[in-house]
Design an enzyme around this catalytic site. Structure first.
Site, PDB file in Angstrom:
ATOM      1  N   HIS A  96      44.786  37.000  37.653  1.00  0.00           N
ATOM      2  CA  HIS A  96      44.239  38.254  37.128  1.00  0.00           C
ATOM      3  C   HIS A  96      44.570  39.391  38.087  1.00  0.00           C
ATOM      4  O   HIS A  96      44.613  39.207  39.300  1.00  0.00           O
ATOM      5  CB  HIS A  96      42.722  38.137  36.938  1.00  0.00           C
ATOM      6  CG  HIS A  96      42.145  39.270  36.151  1.00  0.00           C
ATOM      7  ND1 HIS A  96      41.853  40.492  36.719  1.00  0.00           N
ATOM      8  CD2 HIS A  96      41.828  39.387  34.834  1.00  0.00           C
ATOM      9  CE1 HIS A  96      41.375  41.305  35.788  1.00  0.00           C
ATOM     10  NE2 HIS A  96      41.359  40.655  34.639  1.00  0.00           N
ATOM     11  N   GLU A 166      48.346  41.789  30.710  1.00  0.00           N
ATOM     12  CA  GLU A 166      47.324  42.791  30.970  1.00  0.00           C
ATOM     13  C   GLU A 166      47.924  43.940  31.773  1.00  0.00           C
ATOM     14  O   GLU A 166      48.053  43.846  33.000  1.00  0.00           O
ATOM     15  CB  GLU A 166      46.174  42.184  31.782  1.00  0.00           C
ATOM     16  CG  GLU A 166      45.427  41.082  31.084  1.00  0.00           C
ATOM     17  CD  GLU A 166      44.069  40.856  31.749  1.00  0.00           C
ATOM     18  OE1 GLU A 166      43.056  41.040  31.075  1.00  0.00           O
ATOM     19  OE2 GLU A 166      44.041  40.521  32.940  1.00  0.00           O
TER      20      GLU A 166
END
EC number: 5.3.1.1
Length: 249
Positions: A96, A166
């Protein structure tokens, strides 16, 4: 989205919540209709993995937000895939952007974590994405292809991997990539998988979008042919997460 790719919605609760309000959220999710053709996974803070797995219905899987690259040892503050599985969770989020940019995790370390988590039998939600200055410099493809290559080099079985695109500039900022921007990158990522892994992997691997996904933006994003679901941050802590779960309906 190809019929063979089951729609995937992940909720990343990040470092949020306490048992009381997470319990209320779980009650809402348990009462929600989850379409048979949609896979739902929630990633609570590490301290609440056990709590979430005990309280959530079986229709919703549980993920950890991170793990380390070895089984046991003198690694204060870390958790291993074996511990995650022992708590009943079946997935882990790796790479992430907050792990990369706040905690300084390298592509190499993320690749090692991916390899170990898969070897231990966890499913992996592997995250990639460019920063705003990288997008403005026109190197989005270069950045996400490099990140994807390090992940791909560590994957033997792609059936347990979901790739999460993302764009860092859209995480927690309220800025969402347009459906067209998301589709463009997802299509290029699928092309990269076809060229560098195999056509079968490219067709079957789910590529999901993350970055300020809300109940208002999810339907149009979900209608894009190469957007196979979402990794949701802030909105996964709110009742609107149910709308996102049902974005394909």
């Amino acid at each position: 989205m190809a019929p063979s790719r089951k729609f995937f919605v992940g909720g990343n609760w990040k470092m949020n919540g306490r048992k009381k309000n997470l319990g209320e959220l779980i009650t809402t999710l348990n009462a929600a209709k989850v379409p048979a053709d949609t896979e739902v996974v929630c990633a609570p803070p590490t301290a609440y993995i056990d709590f979430a797995r005990q309280k959530l219905d079986a229709k919703i899987a549980v993920a950890a937000q991170n793990c380390y690259k070895v089984t046991n040892g003198a690694f204060t503050g870390e958790i291993s895939p074996g511990m995650i599985k022992d708590c009943g969770a079946t997935w882990v989020v790796l790479g992430h952007s907050e792990r990369r940019h706040v905690f300084g995790e390298s592509d190499e370390l993320i690749g090692q974590k991916v390899a170990h988590a898969l070897a231990e039998g966890l499913g992996v939600i592997a995250c990639i994405g460019e920063k705003l200055d990288e997008r403005e410099a026109g190197i989005t493809e270069k950045v996400v292809f490099e990140q994807t290559k390090v992940i791909a080099d560590n994957v033997k079985d792609w059936s347990k991997v979901v790739l999460a695109y993302e764009p860092v500039w859209a995480i927690g900022t309220g800025k969402t990539a347009t459906p067209q921007q998301a589709q463009e990158v997802h299509e290029k990522l699928r092309g990269w998988l076809k060229s560098n892994v195999s056509d079968a992997v490219a067709q079957s691997t789910r590529i999901i979008y993350g970055g300020s996904v809300t109940g208002a933006t999810c339907k149009e994003l979900a209608s894009q042919p190469d957007v196979d679901g979402f990794l949701v941050g802030g909105a996964s802590l709110k009742p609107e997460f149910v709308d996102i779960i049902n974005a394909k309906q």
